[in-house]
Design a protein around this motif. Sequence first.
Motif, mmCIF file in Angstrom:
data_model
loop_
_atom_site.group_PDB
_atom_site.id
_atom_site.type_symbol
_atom_site.label_atom_id
_atom_site.label_comp_id
_atom_site.label_asym_id
_atom_site.label_seq_id
_atom_site.Cartn_x
_atom_site.Cartn_y
_atom_site.Cartn_z
ATOM 1 N N MET A 292 0.415 -0.753 -0.365
ATOM 2 C CA MET A 292 -0.345 0.055 -0.105
ATOM 3 C C MET A 292 0.770 1.301 -0.021
ATOM 4 O O MET A 292 1.851 0.907 0.626
ATOM 5 N N VAL A 293 0.990 1.634 -1.098
ATOM 6 C CA VAL A 293 1.769 3.399 -1.028
ATOM 7 C C VAL A 293 1.072 4.048 -0.958
ATOM 8 O O VAL A 293 -0.977 4.975 -2.154
ATOM 9 N N PHE A 294 0.958 6.048 0.144
ATOM 10 C CA PHE A 294 0.633 6.787 0.414
ATOM 11 C C PHE A 294 0.838 8.123 -1.151
ATOM 12 O O PHE A 294 1.561 8.530 -0.907
ATOM 13 N N GLY A 295 0.147 8.737 -1.358
ATOM 14 C CA GLY A 295 0.154 9.708 -1.792
ATOM 15 C C GLY A 295 0.925 10.605 -1.480
ATOM 16 O O GLY A 295 0.886 10.789 -0.195
ATOM 17 N N ALA A 296 2.141 11.470 -2.314
ATOM 18 C CA ALA A 296 2.922 12.779 -1.218
ATOM 19 C C ALA A 296 2.390 13.483 -2.005
ATOM 20 O O ALA A 296 3.625 14.465 -2.172
ATOM 21 N N GLY B 270 8.967 -10.394 -5.212
ATOM 22 C CA GLY B 270 8.342 -11.355 -4.846
ATOM 23 C C GLY B 270 7.706 -11.437 -4.082
ATOM 24 O O GLY B 270 6.614 -11.973 -2.872
ATOM 25 N N LYS B 271 7.827 -10.036 -3.070
ATOM 26 C CA LYS B 271 7.429 -9.843 -1.539
ATOM 27 C C LYS B 271 5.532 -9.589 -1.580
ATOM 28 O O LYS B 271 5.634 -10.311 -0.627
ATOM 29 N N VAL B 272 5.400 -8.725 -2.645
ATOM 30 C CA VAL B 272 3.840 -8.234 -2.363
ATOM 31 C C VAL B 272 3.187 -9.143 -3.783
ATOM 32 O O VAL B 272 4.242 -8.761 -5.143
ATOM 33 N N LYS B 273 2.230 -9.391 -4.256
ATOM 34 C CA LYS B 273 1.359 -9.569 -6.069
ATOM 35 C C LYS B 273 0.664 -8.347 -6.397
ATOM 36 O O LYS B 273 0.231 -7.920 -7.518
ATOM 37 N N VAL B 274 -0.064 -7.351 -5.111
ATOM 38 C CA VAL B 274 -0.472 -6.383 -5.885
ATOM 39 C C VAL B 274 -0.964 -5.205 -5.225
ATOM 40 O O VAL B 274 0.224 -5.031 -3.882
ATOM 41 N N VAL B 275 -0.523 -4.262 -5.775
ATOM 42 C CA VAL B 275 0.179 -2.137 -5.311
ATOM 43 C C VAL B 275 -1.331 -1.999 -5.361
ATOM 44 O O VAL B 275 -1.747 -1.431 -6.577
ATOM 45 N N VAL C 20 1.991 -4.636 3.180
ATOM 46 C CA VAL C 20 3.526 -3.945 3.290
ATOM 47 C C VAL C 20 2.739 -2.473 2.958
ATOM 48 O O VAL C 20 2.674 -2.096 2.134
ATOM 49 N N LEU C 21 2.942 -1.668 4.257
ATOM 50 C CA LEU C 21 2.664 0.132 4.145
ATOM 51 C C LEU C 21 3.954 0.429 3.389
ATOM 52 O O LEU C 21 5.362 0.345 3.750
ATOM 53 N N VAL C 22 4.022 1.939 2.446
ATOM 54 C CA VAL C 22 5.479 2.477 1.782
ATOM 55 C C VAL C 22 5.119 3.701 1.990
ATOM 56 O O VAL C 22 3.982 3.927 1.292
ATOM 57 N N CYS D 56 -3.043 1.956 10.475
ATOM 58 C CA CYS D 56 -3.629 1.168 9.490
ATOM 59 C C CYS D 56 -3.911 0.010 10.178
ATOM 60 O O CYS D 56 -5.176 -1.367 10.770
ATOM 61 N N ARG D 57 -3.275 -0.446 11.519
ATOM 62 C CA ARG D 57 -3.640 -1.666 12.361
ATOM 63 C C ARG D 57 -5.061 -1.473 13.333
ATOM 64 O O ARG D 57 -5.419 -2.063 14.027
ATOM 65 N N THR D 58 -5.322 0.114 14.101
ATOM 66 C CA THR D 58 -6.359 0.020 14.202
ATOM 67 C C THR D 58 -7.649 0.417 13.364
ATOM 68 O O THR D 58 -8.487 0.069 13.981
ATOM 69 N N ALA D 59 -6.812 0.468 11.978
ATOM 70 C CA ALA D 59 -8.596 0.020 11.451
ATOM 71 C C ALA D 59 -8.883 -1.182 11.067
ATOM 72 O O ALA D 59 -9.383 -1.620 10.272
ATOM 73 N N GLY D 60 -7.823 -1.795 11.467
ATOM 74 C CA GLY D 60 -7.570 -3.306 11.596
ATOM 75 C C GLY D 60 -6.309 -4.592 10.152
ATOM 76 O O GLY D 60 -7.322 -5.315 10.157
ATOM 77 N N ILE D 61 -6.633 -3.364 10.261
ATOM 78 C CA ILE D 61 -4.991 -3.990 9.342
ATOM 79 C C ILE D 61 -4.367 -4.335 9.867
ATOM 80 O O ILE D 61 -3.293 -3.959 10.292
ATOM 81 N N ASP D 62 -3.343 -5.514 9.464
ATOM 82 C CA ASP D 62 -2.201 -6.445 9.819
ATOM 83 C C ASP D 62 -1.045 -5.927 8.918
ATOM 84 O O ASP D 62 -0.346 -6.792 7.973
ATOM 85 N N ALA D 63 -0.606 -4.799 9.689
ATOM 86 C CA ALA D 63 -0.157 -3.766 8.992
ATOM 87 C C ALA D 63 1.714 -4.271 8.998
ATOM 88 O O ALA D 63 1.995 -3.269 10.316
ATOM 89 N N TYR D 64 2.578 -4.067 7.885
ATOM 90 C CA TYR D 64 3.785 -3.600 8.404
ATOM 91 C C TYR D 64 4.373 -2.512 7.377
ATOM 92 O O TYR D 64 4.000 -2.155 6.809
ATOM 93 N N GLY D 65 5.765 -1.780 7.999
ATOM 94 C CA GLY D 65 5.912 -0.811 6.991
ATOM 95 C C GLY D 65 7.576 -0.474 6.403
ATOM 96 O O GLY D 65 8.078 -0.995 7.394
ATOM 97 N N VAL D 66 7.896 -0.121 5.507
ATOM 98 C CA VAL D 66 8.496 0.178 5.163
ATOM 99 C C VAL D 66 9.154 1.722 4.707
ATOM 100 O O VAL D 66 8.406 2.385 3.783
ATOM 101 N N GLY D 67 9.644 2.113 5.895
ATOM 102 C CA GLY D 67 10.372 3.615 5.720
ATOM 103 C C GLY D 67 11.072 4.062 5.126
ATOM 104 O O GLY D 67 12.874 3.313 5.060
ATOM 105 N N VAL D 68 11.212 4.777 3.640
ATOM 106 C CA VAL D 68 12.106 4.547 2.420
ATOM 107 C C VAL D 68 12.323 5.668 2.612
ATOM 108 O O VAL D 68 12.577 7.003 3.064
#
Length: 247
Positions: A74-78, A103-108, A165-167, A180-192
């Motif tokens: 999941m990529v957030f706008g900037a 191969g870490k994710v199937k869909v963005v 995976v949040l980016v 995202c975890r509060t919203a119910g998503i089991d989220a990990y994050g990549v800090g660029v």
Amino acid sequence: MREKQPGRLRRLGRIGQLGRFRPRWPRTRRGQRRAVQAVMVACVVALAPATWMYSVADARLRTTADAPAQQVAMVFGAGLWQGKPSPYLANRLKAAAELYRGGKVKVVLVTGDNSREEYDEPDAMRTYLREQGVPDERIVSDFAGFDTWDSCVRAKKIFGVDRAVLVTQGFHIRRAIALCRTAGIDAYGVGVDAVHDATWYYGGTREVFAAGKAALDAVFRPDPHFLGPKEPGIEEALGKALAADER
């Protein structure tokens, strides 16, 4: 004998005296103790949201190399520059493309602002990802990700994302994970990573204040600005990915 001032002049004089007022440190020990306690309480209240974000998110920070395999990134706008992703957004998209190629994710899922016709973050993000080698059918657009909370809630309720995976940039990733975890998503994050320029310092400073809003969102859980009906984009894209893997 001094002449009496007209009423208006007397009022202006009193206002001028108030303008010269300066707060003074209490003289009594009891007053000083209360002042110190008040300052300490204010500091705790101000730092509580940031402390909450760090406690929720720190154990879930990853790099593109060690991010867990999830179906969705999941990529957030900037922001856009002349219709194209800003350098900060481009770096997020490059990281997402790297996750896909590895191969870490199937869909963005690209989530951003399209509140007016001439400003379309998701389509610009889609175009950039295609240029980075991500197939169009593996990209899903959320056109109503007006802020981080909206993006997280819509990812869960509208697109059916349970794990992701949040980016985003390092200064934003903890808030994204926490919300995202509060919203119910089991989220990990990549800090660029990002160059420490004026934009980076602005973003870091902004996070101090955004943490307070994030905490309120987590407590009250408001609906997004626009919720709308459920969309099958993620499910369909994952179905195509599964079919391609089985060939």
